[in-house]
Design a protein around this motif. Structure first.
Motif, PDB file in Angstrom:
ATOM      1  N   VAL A   1       1.905  -7.066 -57.123  1.00 38.25           N
ATOM      2  CA  VAL A   1       2.889  -6.193 -56.501  1.00 38.25           C
ATOM      3  C   VAL A   1       4.119  -7.006 -56.147  1.00 38.25           C
ATOM      4  CG1 VAL A   1       3.354  -4.697 -54.519  1.00 38.25           C
ATOM      5  CG2 VAL A   1       1.093  -4.698 -55.565  1.00 38.25           C
ATOM      6  N   ASP A   2       5.324  -6.459 -56.428  1.00 41.76           N
ATOM      7  CA  ASP A   2       6.572  -7.123 -56.088  1.00 41.76           C
ATOM      8  C   ASP A   2       6.873  -6.889 -54.610  1.00 41.76           C
ATOM      9  OD1 ASP A   2       9.065  -8.214 -55.896  1.00 41.76           O
ATOM     10  OD2 ASP A   2      10.077  -6.716 -57.148  1.00 41.76           O
ATOM     11  N   HIS A   3       6.949  -7.982 -53.837  1.00 47.50           N
ATOM     12  CA  HIS A   3       7.214  -7.863 -52.404  1.00 47.50           C
ATOM     13  C   HIS A   3       8.625  -8.300 -52.056  1.00 47.50           C
ATOM     14  CE1 HIS A   3       2.980  -7.154 -52.051  1.00 47.50           C
ATOM     15  NE2 HIS A   3       2.700  -8.331 -52.568  1.00 47.50           N
ATOM     16  N   SER A   4       9.521  -8.372 -53.040  1.00 48.64           N
ATOM     17  CA  SER A   4      10.868  -8.870 -52.784  1.00 48.64           C
ATOM     18  C   SER A   4      11.648  -7.966 -51.852  1.00 48.64           C
ATOM     19  CB  SER A   4      11.631  -9.031 -54.107  1.00 48.64           C
ATOM     20  OG  SER A   4      11.715  -7.788 -54.795  1.00 48.64           O
ATOM     21  N   ASP A   5      11.232  -6.675 -51.748  1.00 45.04           N
ATOM     22  CA  ASP A   5      11.938  -5.753 -50.866  1.00 45.04           C
ATOM     23  C   ASP A   5      11.149  -5.514 -49.574  1.00 45.04           C
ATOM     24  OD1 ASP A   5       9.852  -4.369 -51.961  1.00 45.04           O
ATOM     25  OD2 ASP A   5      10.963  -2.502 -52.267  1.00 45.04           O
ATOM     26  N   SER A   6      10.348  -6.523 -49.174  1.00 41.36           N
ATOM     27  CA  SER A   6       9.529  -6.378 -47.971  1.00 41.36           C
ATOM     28  C   SER A   6      10.394  -5.968 -46.783  1.00 41.36           C
ATOM     29  CB  SER A   6       8.820  -7.704 -47.656  1.00 41.36           C
ATOM     30  OG  SER A   6       7.860  -7.990 -48.640  1.00 41.36           O
ATOM     31  N   THR A   7       9.858  -5.075 -45.976  1.00 35.63           N
ATOM     32  CA  THR A   7      10.581  -4.538 -44.840  1.00 35.63           C
ATOM     33  C   THR A   7      10.758  -5.600 -43.759  1.00 35.63           C
ATOM     34  OG1 THR A   7       9.630  -2.389 -45.276  1.00 35.63           O
ATOM     35  CG2 THR A   7      10.562  -2.709 -43.105  1.00 35.63           C
ATOM     36  N   PRO A   8      11.965  -5.696 -43.158  1.00 35.19           N
ATOM     37  CA  PRO A   8      12.158  -6.631 -42.047  1.00 35.19           C
ATOM     38  C   PRO A   8      11.137  -6.363 -40.947  1.00 35.19           C
ATOM     39  CG  PRO A   8      14.269  -5.753 -42.775  1.00 35.19           C
ATOM     40  CD  PRO A   8      13.204  -4.992 -43.518  1.00 35.19           C
ATOM     41  N   LEU A   9      10.776  -7.445 -40.270  1.00 39.33           N
ATOM     42  CA  LEU A   9       9.668  -7.408 -39.323  1.00 39.33           C
ATOM     43  C   LEU A   9       9.797  -6.316 -38.273  1.00 39.33           C
ATOM     44  CD1 LEU A   9       7.090  -8.958 -38.778  1.00 39.33           C
ATOM     45  CD2 LEU A   9       8.380 -10.541 -37.382  1.00 39.33           C
ATOM     46  N   ARG A  10      10.880  -6.315 -37.517  1.00 36.72           N
ATOM     47  CA  ARG A  10      11.005  -5.363 -36.422  1.00 36.72           C
ATOM     48  C   ARG A  10      11.068  -3.929 -36.934  1.00 36.72           C
ATOM     49  NH1 ARG A  10      11.686  -5.675 -31.167  1.00 36.72           N
ATOM     50  NH2 ARG A  10      11.845  -7.924 -31.237  1.00 36.72           N
ATOM     51  N   THR A  11      11.593  -3.736 -38.151  1.00 42.29           N
ATOM     52  CA  THR A  11      11.680  -2.393 -38.714  1.00 42.29           C
ATOM     53  C   THR A  11      10.306  -1.751 -38.848  1.00 42.29           C
ATOM     54  OG1 THR A  11      13.654  -3.054 -39.925  1.00 42.29           O
ATOM     55  CG2 THR A  11      12.570  -1.044 -40.659  1.00 42.29           C
ATOM     56  N   LEU A  12       9.274  -2.582 -39.026  1.00 38.81           N
ATOM     57  CA  LEU A  12       7.917  -2.045 -39.154  1.00 38.81           C
ATOM     58  C   LEU A  12       7.553  -1.167 -37.971  1.00 38.81           C
ATOM     59  CD1 LEU A  12       5.745  -5.039 -40.413  1.00 38.81           C
ATOM     60  CD2 LEU A  12       6.504  -3.062 -41.714  1.00 38.81           C
ATOM     61  N   VAL A  13       7.976  -1.565 -36.782  1.00 39.25           N
ATOM     62  CA  VAL A  13       7.550  -0.852 -35.586  1.00 39.25           C
ATOM     63  C   VAL A  13       8.660  -0.034 -34.940  1.00 39.25           C
ATOM     64  CG1 VAL A  13       5.652  -2.399 -35.074  1.00 39.25           C
ATOM     65  CG2 VAL A  13       7.910  -2.943 -34.184  1.00 39.25           C
ATOM     66  N   THR A  14       9.862  -0.063 -35.519  1.00 45.30           N
ATOM     67  CA  THR A  14      10.947   0.733 -34.944  1.00 45.30           C
ATOM     68  C   THR A  14      11.389   1.867 -35.858  1.00 45.30           C
ATOM     69  OG1 THR A  14      12.599  -0.816 -35.832  1.00 45.30           O
ATOM     70  CG2 THR A  14      11.848  -1.184 -33.571  1.00 45.30           C
ATOM     71  N   ASP A  15      11.021   1.815 -37.133  1.00 52.29           N
ATOM     72  CA  ASP A  15      11.386   2.876 -38.067  1.00 52.29           C
ATOM     73  C   ASP A  15      10.344   3.992 -37.976  1.00 52.29           C
ATOM     74  OD1 ASP A  15      12.039   4.550 -40.126  1.00 52.29           O
ATOM     75  OD2 ASP A  15      11.964   3.030 -41.703  1.00 52.29           O
ATOM     76  N   ALA A  16      10.718   5.055 -37.267  1.00 54.15           N
ATOM     77  CA  ALA A  16       9.755   6.143 -37.024  1.00 54.15           C
ATOM     78  C   ALA A  16       9.352   6.857 -38.311  1.00 54.15           C
ATOM     79  CB  ALA A  16      10.348   7.150 -36.038  1.00 54.15           C
ATOM     80  N   GLY A  17      10.129   6.711 -39.379  1.00 53.57           N
ATOM     81  CA  GLY A  17       9.804   7.389 -40.627  1.00 53.57           C
ATOM     82  C   GLY A  17       8.877   6.601 -41.526  1.00 53.57           C
ATOM     83  N   ARG A  18       8.496   5.406 -41.107  1.00 54.28           N
ATOM     84  CA  ARG A  18       7.660   4.555 -41.948  1.00 54.28           C
ATOM     85  C   ARG A  18       6.217   4.565 -41.434  1.00 54.28           C
ATOM     86  NH1 ARG A  18       8.495   0.575 -45.624  1.00 54.28           N
ATOM     87  NH2 ARG A  18       6.812  -0.924 -45.891  1.00 54.28           N
ATOM     88  N   GLU A  19       5.302   4.843 -42.318  1.00 51.44           N
ATOM     89  CA  GLU A  19       3.882   4.826 -41.973  1.00 51.44           C
ATOM     90  C   GLU A  19       3.315   3.468 -42.377  1.00 51.44           C
ATOM     91  OE1 GLU A  19       3.670   9.669 -42.568  1.00 51.44           O
ATOM     92  OE2 GLU A  19       2.515   8.393 -43.939  1.00 51.44           O
ATOM     93  N   ILE A  20       2.821   2.742 -41.407  1.00 51.76           N
ATOM     94  CA  ILE A  20       2.526   1.311 -41.557  1.00 51.76           C
ATOM     95  C   ILE A  20       1.116   1.090 -42.086  1.00 51.76           C
ATOM     96  CG2 ILE A  20       2.437  -0.893 -40.317  1.00 51.76           C
ATOM     97  CD1 ILE A  20       4.192   0.510 -38.129  1.00 51.76           C
ATOM     98  N   LEU A  21       0.953   0.046 -42.899  1.00 53.28           N
ATOM     99  CA  LEU A  21      -0.368  -0.346 -43.370  1.00 53.28           C
ATOM    100  C   LEU A  21      -0.536  -1.847 -43.218  1.00 53.28           C
ATOM    101  CD1 LEU A  21      -3.068   0.335 -44.706  1.00 53.28           C
ATOM    102  CD2 LEU A  21      -1.950   0.067 -46.943  1.00 53.28           C
ATOM    103  N   LEU A  22      -1.523  -2.242 -42.426  1.00 53.97           N
ATOM    104  CA  LEU A  22      -1.864  -3.647 -42.231  1.00 53.97           C
ATOM    105  C   LEU A  22      -3.274  -3.917 -42.745  1.00 53.97           C
ATOM    106  CD1 LEU A  22      -0.656  -4.247 -38.531  1.00 53.97           C
ATOM    107  CD2 LEU A  22       0.644  -4.597 -40.649  1.00 53.97           C
ATOM    108  N   PHE A  23      -3.529  -5.186 -43.046  1.00 51.70           N
ATOM    109  CA  PHE A  23      -4.869  -5.625 -43.449  1.00 51.70           C
ATOM    110  C   PHE A  23      -5.294  -6.698 -42.464  1.00 51.70           C
ATOM    111  CE2 PHE A  23      -8.123  -7.655 -46.088  1.00 51.70           C
ATOM    112  CZ  PHE A  23      -8.727  -6.549 -46.688  1.00 51.70           C
ATOM    113  N   GLY A  24      -6.453  -6.510 -41.818  1.00 53.92           N
ATOM    114  CA  GLY A  24      -6.881  -7.410 -40.761  1.00 53.92           C
ATOM    115  C   GLY A  24      -8.029  -8.322 -41.165  1.00 53.92           C
ATOM    116  N   ILE A  25      -7.913  -9.604 -40.832  1.00 51.13           N
ATOM    117  CA  ILE A  25      -8.965 -10.569 -41.147  1.00 51.13           C
ATOM    118  C   ILE A  25      -9.228 -11.471 -39.940  1.00 51.13           C
ATOM    119  CG2 ILE A  25      -8.411 -10.615 -43.612  1.00 51.13           C
ATOM    120  CD1 ILE A  25      -7.068 -13.348 -43.136  1.00 51.13           C
TER     121      ILE A  25
END
Length: 314
Positions: free
Chosen positions: A2-26
Protein backbone atom coordinates in the motif's frame (compact mmCIF):
# COMPACT_ATOMS: atom_id res chain seq x y z
CA UNK A 1 2.06 -3.04 -1.00
CA UNK A 2 0.00 0.00 0.00
CA UNK A 3 1.27 3.49 -0.88
CA UNK A 4 1.45 5.55 2.33
CA UNK A 5 2.93 8.69 0.76
CA UNK A 6 -0.32 10.57 1.44
CA UNK A 7 -0.48 9.52 5.11
CA UNK A 8 -2.68 11.82 7.14
CA UNK A 9 -0.92 14.31 9.45
CA UNK A 10 -0.90 13.11 13.03
CA UNK A 11 -3.23 15.59 14.71
CA UNK A 12 -5.68 15.39 11.79
CA UNK A 13 -6.38 11.79 12.79
CA UNK A 14 -8.19 12.95 15.90
CA UNK A 15 -9.46 16.37 14.83
CA UNK A 16 -10.98 15.59 11.43
CA UNK A 17 -14.54 14.65 12.35
CA UNK A 18 -15.15 13.28 8.84
CA UNK A 19 -12.41 10.68 9.06
CA UNK A 20 -13.11 7.23 10.46
CA UNK A 21 -9.89 6.02 12.07
CA UNK A 22 -8.30 2.58 11.90
CA UNK A 23 -5.44 1.55 14.17
CA UNK A 24 -3.65 -1.77 14.64
CA UNK A 25 -2.58 -2.59 18.20
CA UNK A 26 0.33 -4.77 19.30
CA UNK A 27 2.24 -5.61 22.46
CA UNK A 28 6.00 -4.98 22.32
CA UNK A 29 8.17 -8.11 22.57
CA UNK A 30 8.95 -9.58 25.97
CA UNK A 31 11.66 -7.82 27.93
CA UNK A 32 13.73 -11.01 27.95
CA UNK A 33 13.78 -11.27 24.13
CA UNK A 34 17.17 -11.12 22.41
CA UNK A 35 17.63 -7.92 20.33
CA UNK A 36 18.22 -9.92 17.14
CA UNK A 37 14.94 -11.76 17.71
CA UNK A 38 13.18 -8.46 18.41
CA UNK A 39 14.32 -7.21 15.00
CA UNK A 40 13.00 -10.38 13.36
CA UNK A 41 9.61 -10.03 15.08
CA UNK A 42 9.44 -6.35 14.13
CA UNK A 43 10.29 -7.02 10.49
CA UNK A 44 7.53 -9.64 10.28
CA UNK A 45 5.05 -7.26 11.91
CA UNK A 46 5.90 -4.40 9.55
CA UNK A 47 5.62 -6.71 6.53
CA UNK A 48 2.09 -7.66 7.56
CA UNK A 49 1.12 -4.05 8.25
CA UNK A 50 2.48 -2.88 4.91
CA UNK A 51 -0.42 -4.64 3.22
CA UNK A 52 -2.96 -2.76 5.35
CA UNK A 53 -4.35 0.73 4.98
CA UNK A 54 -4.26 1.56 8.68
CA UNK A 55 -3.79 5.08 10.02
CA UNK A 56 -1.44 4.16 12.82
CA UNK A 57 0.00 1.61 15.21
CA UNK A 58 -0.93 1.33 18.89
CA UNK A 59 1.79 0.08 21.24
CA UNK A 60 0.52 -1.26 24.55
CA UNK A 61 2.17 -0.66 27.90
CA UNK A 62 1.69 -3.90 29.85
CA UNK A 63 1.25 -3.81 33.61
CA UNK A 64 0.60 -6.50 36.20
CA UNK A 65 -3.15 -6.27 36.80
CA UNK A 66 -3.46 -9.02 39.41
CA UNK A 67 -5.03 -6.44 41.75
CA UNK A 68 -7.97 -6.24 39.34
CA UNK A 69 -9.08 -9.80 39.90
CA UNK A 70 -8.23 -12.20 42.77
CA UNK A 71 -8.75 -15.23 40.49
CA UNK A 72 -5.71 -16.89 38.93
CA UNK A 73 -4.51 -15.15 35.78
CA UNK A 74 -5.11 -17.48 32.78
CA UNK A 75 -1.83 -16.36 31.21
CA UNK A 76 1.23 -15.43 33.31
CA UNK A 77 2.29 -11.78 33.50
CA UNK A 78 5.53 -11.37 31.56
CA UNK A 79 7.15 -7.90 31.39
CA UNK A 80 7.52 -6.44 27.91
CA UNK A 81 9.68 -3.74 26.41
CA UNK A 82 8.66 -0.19 27.23
CA UNK A 83 6.55 0.80 24.19
CA UNK A 84 8.33 4.16 23.92
CA UNK A 85 11.71 2.43 23.84
CA UNK A 86 10.44 -0.15 21.36
CA UNK A 87 9.13 2.60 19.08
CA UNK A 88 12.33 4.65 19.30
CA UNK A 89 14.82 1.80 18.90
CA UNK A 90 13.09 -0.71 16.60
CA UNK A 91 10.32 1.01 14.64
CA UNK A 92 12.30 3.59 12.71
CA UNK A 93 10.93 2.18 9.45
CA UNK A 94 7.32 2.70 10.54
CA UNK A 95 6.25 5.77 8.54
CA UNK A 96 2.84 6.36 10.11
CA UNK A 97 1.78 7.60 13.55
CA UNK A 98 2.15 5.48 16.68
CA UNK A 99 -0.05 5.66 19.76
CA UNK A 100 2.23 4.97 22.71
CA UNK A 101 0.33 3.83 25.79
CA UNK A 102 1.56 4.93 29.22
CA UNK A 103 0.39 3.07 32.34
CA UNK A 104 1.14 6.17 34.37
CA UNK A 105 1.18 4.37 37.72
CA UNK A 106 4.40 2.58 36.70
CA UNK A 107 6.31 5.83 36.35
CA UNK A 108 7.36 8.68 38.62
CA UNK A 109 6.38 12.21 37.59
CA UNK A 110 10.04 12.84 36.75
CA UNK A 111 10.08 9.85 34.39
CA UNK A 112 6.85 10.94 32.72
CA UNK A 113 8.17 14.49 32.40
CA UNK A 114 11.34 13.28 30.70
CA UNK A 115 9.37 11.17 28.24
CA UNK A 116 6.91 13.99 27.50
CA UNK A 117 9.77 16.40 26.87
CA UNK A 118 11.50 14.04 24.43
CA UNK A 119 8.51 12.47 22.62
CA UNK A 120 8.38 13.34 18.92
CA UNK A 121 4.95 14.95 18.41
CA UNK A 122 5.33 14.47 14.64
CA UNK A 123 5.34 10.70 15.09
CA UNK A 124 3.66 9.95 18.41
CA UNK A 125 0.30 10.26 20.15
CA UNK A 126 -0.25 8.86 23.62
CA UNK A 127 -2.93 7.27 25.78
CA UNK A 128 -2.66 7.61 29.55
CA UNK A 129 -3.96 4.60 31.48
CA UNK A 130 -4.84 4.88 35.15
CA UNK A 131 -4.55 2.26 37.89
CA UNK A 132 -6.36 -1.05 37.34
CA UNK A 133 -7.98 -0.71 40.78
CA UNK A 134 -8.45 2.10 43.29
CA UNK A 135 -6.38 0.27 45.91
CA UNK A 136 -3.35 -0.28 43.71
CA UNK A 137 -0.10 1.31 44.85
CA UNK A 138 1.08 3.63 42.07
CA UNK A 139 3.84 6.16 41.51
CA UNK A 140 1.65 8.66 39.61
CA UNK A 141 -2.12 8.98 39.53
CA UNK A 142 -4.00 9.74 36.32
CA UNK A 143 -5.06 13.32 37.13
CA UNK A 144 -1.52 14.54 37.98
CA UNK A 145 -0.24 12.82 34.82
CA UNK A 146 -2.84 14.64 32.72
CA UNK A 147 -1.90 17.93 34.36
CA UNK A 148 1.78 17.26 33.73
CA UNK A 149 1.13 16.70 30.04
CA UNK A 150 -0.84 19.98 29.84
CA UNK A 151 2.10 21.82 31.38
CA UNK A 152 4.96 20.09 29.56
CA UNK A 153 3.64 18.99 26.16
CA UNK A 154 0.18 20.40 25.34
CA UNK A 155 0.97 19.78 21.65
CA UNK A 156 1.22 16.00 22.18
CA UNK A 157 -2.21 14.48 21.36
CA UNK A 158 -3.57 12.73 24.45
CA UNK A 159 -6.11 9.92 24.52
CA UNK A 160 -8.02 8.21 27.29
CA UNK A 161 -9.35 4.73 27.98
CA UNK A 162 -13.07 3.95 27.74
CA UNK A 163 -14.62 0.96 29.52
CA UNK A 164 -18.01 0.40 27.95
CA UNK A 165 -19.37 -1.79 30.74
CA UNK A 166 -19.29 0.98 33.38
CA UNK A 167 -22.73 2.65 33.62
CA UNK A 168 -21.30 6.13 34.30
CA UNK A 169 -18.49 5.91 31.77
CA UNK A 170 -19.80 8.82 29.71
CA UNK A 171 -19.19 11.12 32.69
CA UNK A 172 -15.65 9.82 33.01
CA UNK A 173 -15.10 10.52 29.30
CA UNK A 174 -16.29 14.10 29.71
CA UNK A 175 -13.99 14.57 32.71
CA UNK A 176 -11.06 13.19 30.68
CA UNK A 177 -12.01 15.40 27.74
CA UNK A 178 -11.97 18.46 30.01
CA UNK A 179 -8.55 17.31 31.26
CA UNK A 180 -7.20 17.41 27.70
CA UNK A 181 -8.11 14.11 26.03
CA UNK A 182 -8.68 14.48 22.29
CA UNK A 183 -9.83 10.90 21.61
CA UNK A 184 -10.76 7.72 23.44
CA UNK A 185 -9.90 4.06 22.87
CA UNK A 186 -12.14 1.43 24.41
CA UNK A 187 -11.22 -1.74 26.19
CA UNK A 188 -11.88 -4.85 24.07
CA UNK A 189 -15.55 -4.99 23.05
CA UNK A 190 -17.59 -8.15 22.81
CA UNK A 191 -20.94 -6.47 23.45
CA UNK A 192 -22.02 -3.86 20.92
CA UNK A 193 -25.03 -3.02 23.09
CA UNK A 194 -22.81 -1.82 25.94
CA UNK A 195 -20.69 0.19 23.50
CA UNK A 196 -23.74 1.81 21.91
CA UNK A 197 -25.18 2.74 25.29
CA UNK A 198 -21.90 4.36 26.33
CA UNK A 199 -21.43 6.45 23.20
CA UNK A 200 -25.09 7.44 23.13
CA UNK A 201 -24.85 8.67 26.75
CA UNK A 202 -21.59 10.46 25.91
CA UNK A 203 -22.95 12.10 22.76
CA UNK A 204 -26.04 13.53 24.44
CA UNK A 205 -24.14 14.54 27.58
CA UNK A 206 -21.78 16.52 25.34
CA UNK A 207 -24.76 18.16 23.65
CA UNK A 208 -26.18 19.21 27.02
CA UNK A 209 -22.83 20.77 27.96
CA UNK A 210 -22.25 22.38 24.53
CA UNK A 211 -19.14 20.26 23.98
CA UNK A 212 -17.94 18.71 20.73
CA UNK A 213 -17.74 14.93 21.24
CA UNK A 214 -14.30 13.47 20.66
CA UNK A 215 -13.65 10.38 18.50
CA UNK A 216 -14.22 7.02 20.19
CA UNK A 217 -12.20 4.09 18.85
CA UNK A 218 -13.63 0.64 19.54
CA UNK A 219 -11.13 -2.13 20.22
CA UNK A 220 -11.80 -5.49 18.58
CA UNK A 221 -9.79 -8.61 19.37
CA UNK A 222 -10.22 -12.05 17.84
CA UNK A 223 -10.38 -14.99 20.24
CA UNK A 224 -8.84 -18.25 19.10
CA UNK A 225 -9.30 -20.46 22.14
CA UNK A 226 -11.33 -21.04 25.29
CA UNK A 227 -8.26 -20.00 27.31
CA UNK A 228 -8.12 -16.64 25.52
CA UNK A 229 -11.83 -16.25 26.23
CA UNK A 230 -11.14 -16.87 29.92
CA UNK A 231 -8.42 -14.23 29.87
CA UNK A 232 -10.73 -11.64 28.31
CA UNK A 233 -13.25 -12.31 31.07
CA UNK A 234 -10.48 -12.11 33.70
CA UNK A 235 -9.62 -8.65 32.37
CA UNK A 236 -13.21 -7.56 32.88
CA UNK A 237 -14.44 -7.77 29.30
CA UNK A 238 -18.17 -8.49 29.20
CA UNK A 239 -18.87 -11.45 26.92
CA UNK A 240 -22.63 -12.09 26.57
CA UNK A 241 -23.59 -15.61 27.61
CA UNK A 242 -24.97 -16.49 24.18
CA UNK A 243 -21.68 -15.49 22.58
CA UNK A 244 -19.63 -17.38 25.15
CA UNK A 245 -21.71 -20.47 24.35
CA UNK A 246 -21.12 -19.98 20.62
CA UNK A 247 -17.36 -19.61 21.07
CA UNK A 248 -17.07 -22.58 23.43
CA UNK A 249 -19.01 -24.93 21.16
CA UNK A 250 -17.86 -23.70 17.75
CA UNK A 251 -16.02 -26.11 15.46
CA UNK A 252 -13.64 -23.19 14.74
CA UNK A 253 -13.51 -20.72 17.64
CA UNK A 254 -11.27 -18.30 15.75
CA UNK A 255 -13.57 -18.14 12.71
CA UNK A 256 -16.61 -17.70 14.96
CA UNK A 257 -14.87 -14.92 16.87
CA UNK A 258 -13.73 -13.15 13.70
CA UNK A 259 -17.25 -13.22 12.27
CA UNK A 260 -18.61 -11.77 15.52
CA UNK A 261 -15.99 -8.98 15.53
CA UNK A 262 -16.93 -8.03 11.98
CA UNK A 263 -20.65 -8.07 12.81
CA UNK A 264 -19.97 -5.91 15.88
CA UNK A 265 -18.02 -3.46 13.72
CA UNK A 266 -20.84 -3.18 11.17
CA UNK A 267 -23.34 -2.57 13.99
CA UNK A 268 -21.19 0.16 15.57
CA UNK A 269 -20.41 1.81 12.22
CA UNK A 270 -24.11 2.14 11.39
CA UNK A 271 -24.95 3.37 14.89
CA UNK A 272 -22.20 6.00 15.13
CA UNK A 273 -22.88 7.33 11.63
CA UNK A 274 -26.56 7.67 12.46
CA UNK A 275 -25.74 9.34 15.77
CA UNK A 276 -23.16 11.67 14.26
CA UNK A 277 -20.34 10.64 16.60
CA UNK A 278 -16.75 10.59 15.27
CA UNK A 279 -15.39 7.08 15.65
CA UNK A 280 -12.95 4.44 14.53
CA UNK A 281 -11.54 1.03 15.42
CA UNK A 282 -8.42 -0.47 16.89
CA UNK A 283 -7.82 -4.08 15.87
CA UNK A 284 -5.79 -5.72 18.60
CA UNK A 285 -3.20 -8.38 17.87
CA UNK A 286 -1.56 -9.56 21.08
CA UNK A 287 -1.32 -13.31 20.47
CA UNK A 288 1.88 -15.09 19.45
CA UNK A 289 -0.12 -17.72 17.52
CA UNK A 290 0.25 -17.25 13.78
CA UNK A 291 -3.39 -18.11 13.06
CA UNK A 292 -4.64 -15.42 15.46
CA UNK A 293 -2.19 -12.83 14.11
CA UNK A 294 -3.35 -13.55 10.55
CA UNK A 295 -7.01 -13.35 11.62
CA UNK A 296 -6.34 -9.92 13.17
CA UNK A 297 -4.70 -8.70 9.97
CA UNK A 298 -7.63 -10.03 7.92
CA UNK A 299 -10.12 -8.27 10.23
CA UNK A 300 -8.23 -4.97 9.87
CA UNK A 301 -8.29 -5.41 6.09
CA UNK A 302 -12.06 -5.93 6.15
CA UNK A 303 -12.58 -2.85 8.32
CA UNK A 304 -10.42 -0.71 6.07
CA UNK A 305 -12.90 -1.35 3.28
CA UNK A 306 -15.90 -0.45 5.47
CA UNK A 307 -14.67 2.87 6.87
CA UNK A 308 -14.78 6.31 5.33
CA UNK A 309 -11.14 7.29 5.38
CA UNK A 310 -11.62 10.97 4.52
CA UNK A 311 -9.48 10.85 1.40
CA UNK A 312 -9.85 13.68 -1.05
CA UNK A 313 -10.46 12.90 -4.68
CA UNK A 314 -8.13 14.28 -7.27
Amino acid sequence: MVDHSDSTPLRTLVTDAGREILLFGITPPRLSTDPARIREITAATLARLDTLEVDGLALYDIDDESDRNPAERPFPYLPTLDPAVYHAEYLGEWDRPAVVYRCVGKYSEAQLRTWLQTADADRVLTVFVGASSKDKQVRTRLSPAQALRRDVRPDLPLGGVAITERPDEHLRLIAKQQAGCEYFISQVIYSSDAAKSMVSDYFYACRERHLEPKPVLFTLSVCGSVKTLAFLKWLGVHVPRWLENSLRHADDTLAESSAHCLATARDLIAFCRRLGLPFGFLVESVSIRKSEIEASVALAGELSGLLERGRKSG
